[in-house]
Design a protein around this motif. Structure first.
Motif, PDB file in Angstrom:
ATOM      1  N   ASP A 166      21.838  46.324  32.366  1.00 33.81           N
ATOM      2  CA  ASP A 166      20.715  46.039  33.263  1.00 33.81           C
ATOM      3  C   ASP A 166      21.081  44.851  34.157  1.00 33.81           C
ATOM      4  OD1 ASP A 166      18.305  45.466  34.503  1.00 33.81           O
ATOM      5  OD2 ASP A 166      17.114  45.715  32.687  1.00 33.81           O
ATOM      6  N   ASP A 167      21.113  45.073  35.457  1.00 32.44           N
ATOM      7  CA  ASP A 167      21.464  43.989  36.384  1.00 32.44           C
ATOM      8  C   ASP A 167      20.274  43.082  36.700  1.00 32.44           C
ATOM      9  OD1 ASP A 167      19.904  45.618  37.967  1.00 32.44           O
ATOM     10  OD2 ASP A 167      21.523  46.190  39.344  1.00 32.44           O
ATOM     11  N   LEU A 168      19.100  43.425  36.174  1.00 37.82           N
ATOM     12  CA  LEU A 168      17.882  42.633  36.365  1.00 37.82           C
ATOM     13  C   LEU A 168      17.510  42.481  37.847  1.00 37.82           C
ATOM     14  CD1 LEU A 168      18.480  39.818  33.697  1.00 37.82           C
ATOM     15  CD2 LEU A 168      17.182  41.950  33.445  1.00 37.82           C
ATOM     16  N   ALA A 169      18.018  43.397  38.664  1.00 38.77           N
ATOM     17  CA  ALA A 169      17.766  43.299  40.102  1.00 38.77           C
ATOM     18  C   ALA A 169      16.297  43.482  40.449  1.00 38.77           C
ATOM     19  CB  ALA A 169      18.613  44.335  40.840  1.00 38.77           C
ATOM     20  N   ASP A 170      15.560  44.225  39.608  1.00 34.02           N
ATOM     21  CA  ASP A 170      14.150  44.475  39.920  1.00 34.02           C
ATOM     22  C   ASP A 170      13.204  43.556  39.156  1.00 34.02           C
ATOM     23  OD1 ASP A 170      14.499  45.475  37.395  1.00 34.02           O
ATOM     24  OD2 ASP A 170      13.788  47.500  37.832  1.00 34.02           O
ATOM     25  N   PHE A 171      13.738  42.525  38.518  1.00 36.15           N
ATOM     26  CA  PHE A 171      12.914  41.638  37.696  1.00 36.15           C
ATOM     27  C   PHE A 171      11.748  41.050  38.482  1.00 36.15           C
ATOM     28  CE2 PHE A 171      11.733  37.404  36.246  1.00 36.15           C
ATOM     29  CZ  PHE A 171      11.467  37.613  34.904  1.00 36.15           C
ATOM     30  N   HIS A 172      12.034  40.454  39.621  1.00 34.11           N
ATOM     31  CA  HIS A 172      10.985  39.763  40.380  1.00 34.11           C
ATOM     32  C   HIS A 172       9.943  40.747  40.921  1.00 34.11           C
ATOM     33  CE1 HIS A 172      12.828  35.821  40.110  1.00 34.11           C
ATOM     34  NE2 HIS A 172      13.985  36.366  40.408  1.00 34.11           N
ATOM     35  N   ARG A 173      10.365  41.942  41.296  1.00 32.08           N
ATOM     36  CA  ARG A 173       9.413  42.930  41.801  1.00 32.08           C
ATOM     37  C   ARG A 173       8.501  43.415  40.682  1.00 32.08           C
ATOM     38  NH1 ARG A 173       6.100  44.148  45.692  1.00 32.08           N
ATOM     39  NH2 ARG A 173       5.601  46.360  45.783  1.00 32.08           N
ATOM     40  N   VAL A 174       9.077  43.726  39.511  1.00 34.76           N
ATOM     41  CA  VAL A 174       8.272  44.207  38.391  1.00 34.76           C
ATOM     42  C   VAL A 174       7.285  43.140  37.926  1.00 34.76           C
ATOM     43  CG1 VAL A 174       8.329  44.991  35.989  1.00 34.76           C
ATOM     44  CG2 VAL A 174      10.008  45.867  37.622  1.00 34.76           C
ATOM     45  N   LEU A 175       7.761  41.917  37.766  1.00 30.57           N
ATOM     46  CA  LEU A 175       6.858  40.832  37.344  1.00 30.57           C
ATOM     47  C   LEU A 175       5.836  40.520  38.437  1.00 30.57           C
ATOM     48  CD1 LEU A 175       6.876  39.123  34.649  1.00 30.57           C
ATOM     49  CD2 LEU A 175       8.855  40.585  35.014  1.00 30.57           C
ATOM     50  N   GLY A 176       6.243  40.672  39.688  1.00 36.53           N
ATOM     51  CA  GLY A 176       5.320  40.403  40.784  1.00 36.53           C
ATOM     52  C   GLY A 176       4.145  41.357  40.787  1.00 36.53           C
ATOM     53  N   VAL A 177       4.414  42.637  40.583  1.00 38.17           N
ATOM     54  CA  VAL A 177       3.339  43.635  40.561  1.00 38.17           C
ATOM     55  C   VAL A 177       2.575  43.592  39.243  1.00 38.17           C
ATOM     56  CG1 VAL A 177       2.829  46.104  40.623  1.00 38.17           C
ATOM     57  CG2 VAL A 177       4.532  45.151  42.190  1.00 38.17           C
ATOM     58  N   ASN A 178       3.305  43.656  38.139  1.00 36.31           N
ATOM     59  CA  ASN A 178       2.672  43.856  36.828  1.00 36.31           C
ATOM     60  C   ASN A 178       1.992  42.622  36.265  1.00 36.31           C
ATOM     61  OD1 ASN A 178       3.855  46.321  37.147  1.00 36.31           O
ATOM     62  ND2 ASN A 178       5.091  46.258  35.307  1.00 36.31           N
ATOM     63  N   LEU A 179       2.506  41.447  36.569  1.00 33.59           N
ATOM     64  CA  LEU A 179       1.923  40.218  36.014  1.00 33.59           C
ATOM     65  C   LEU A 179       1.245  39.367  37.080  1.00 33.59           C
ATOM     66  CD1 LEU A 179       1.394  38.332  33.671  1.00 33.59           C
ATOM     67  CD2 LEU A 179       3.680  37.360  34.007  1.00 33.59           C
ATOM     68  N   LEU A 180       1.977  39.013  38.140  1.00 29.98           N
ATOM     69  CA  LEU A 180       1.370  38.186  39.184  1.00 29.98           C
ATOM     70  C   LEU A 180       0.170  38.896  39.808  1.00 29.98           C
ATOM     71  CD1 LEU A 180       1.337  35.650  40.918  1.00 29.98           C
ATOM     72  CD2 LEU A 180       3.022  36.739  42.435  1.00 29.98           C
TER      73      LEU A 180
END
Length: 288
Positions: free
Chosen positions: A102-116
């Motif tokens: 997992d390159d974690l490239a989508d980390f900020h997008r997933v956390l942005g939608v799902n948590l933020l």
């Protein structure tokens, strides 16, 4: 119940498909006015078309708090208030064969939608509710946030965070008569599963989705399949007056998945046999 939510105004994020779309339909059917926020304008317009003037659509990226604030303001301006906030929008992130890959490239997008997005929706809805007699905030997590497992680790982490945030917000906002609860759906047919397999050839995506569904079905005690409407029914309950003493809770809607593994089918007692004979027969089934 009929018109259980008459006179109430609700916001539903991620309302253009899946659980969100079913939730909008249920809320409208119970008499609420609904503002739907979603990133997809075409599906959003299609989803509200069947509800007449009881629902309106506003294109919204929930990972941008300013857009979430405008969504809440739009609900108040359009329908005169806000009583229910359903933070439903979520994305799965990309499926990887291993955490090591997992390159974690989508980390900020997933956390942005799902948590933020959930945190922003809770904050801006609560600001209005705190000054207008309270309300109900419903955050949609997942059984993936309750149970550990392999795959989509960023998604699981984001959904676990939603649960903990919900409980914390429930404690802080109770003084304003704002209830904050969480739903944890499991094995509900929505576009999320196939979205996580984006990049695979279409035939592989279909096989992948079927295999995952079969695996989840085998781990669910109830034999029936879950549907988006089952989650929407829980939203209606938490949105209405029947749940005025419920806050800070996590309601799993998963056919018993988080409760434990299903038992093997039990053999029905046979007429004419003693209790001891039937017990022995059942024990034989359990061993096999």
């Amino acid at each position: 119940m009929i018109d259980e939510l008459a006179g109430k105004v609700a916001v539903v994020t991620g309302g253009a498909s899946g659980i969100g779309r079913a939730t909008v339909a249920k809320l409208v059917a119970e008499g609420a006015k609904v503002v739907m926020g979603d990133l997809d304008p075409e599906r959003g317009a299609e989803a509200i078309a069947e509800h007449g003037d009881a629902a309106v659509f506003m294109q919204t990226d929930v990972s941008d708090p300013a857009q979430v604030e405008r969504l809440v303001e739009h609900a108040v301006a359009t329908f005169g208030g806000l009583h229910v906030m359903c933070n439903n929008a979520g994305i799965p992130g990309k499926m990887h064969p291993s955490l090591l890959l997992d390159d974690l490239a989508d980390f900020h997008r997933v956390l942005g939608v799902n948590l933020l997005g959930v945190m922003a929706g809770t904050k801006f809805a609560a600001r209005h509710m705190a000054e207008h007699g309270g309300g109900s905030i419903i955050n949609v997590s997942s059984v993936g946030g309750v149970m550990a497992g392999g795959g989509v680790q960023t998604y699981r982490a984001s959904k676990a965070a939603v649960i903990h945030f919900t409980k914390s917000a429930a404690i802080e906002l109770a003084q304003y008569d704002i209830r904050v609860n969480c739903l944890a759906p499991g094995n509900i047919p929505t576009p999320l599963l196939t979205t996580s397999a984006a990049g695979m050839p279409p035939d592989k995506v279909e096989r992948f989705a079927k295999a995952v569904r079969a695996s989840m079905n085998s781990e669910r005690p109830l034999p029936r399949e879950g549907e988006p409407e089952h989650v929407a029914d829980a939203v209606v309950y938490l949105a209405g007056d029947r749940s005025v003493y419920v806050t800070g809770t996590v309601l799993a809607i998963d056919g018993g998945t988080t409760a434990g593994k299903p038992l093997k089918p039990r053999k029905k007692p046979e007429e004419g046999k003693s209790a001891e004979q039937n017990s022995a027969a059942q024990a034989a089934v359990s061993k096999n």
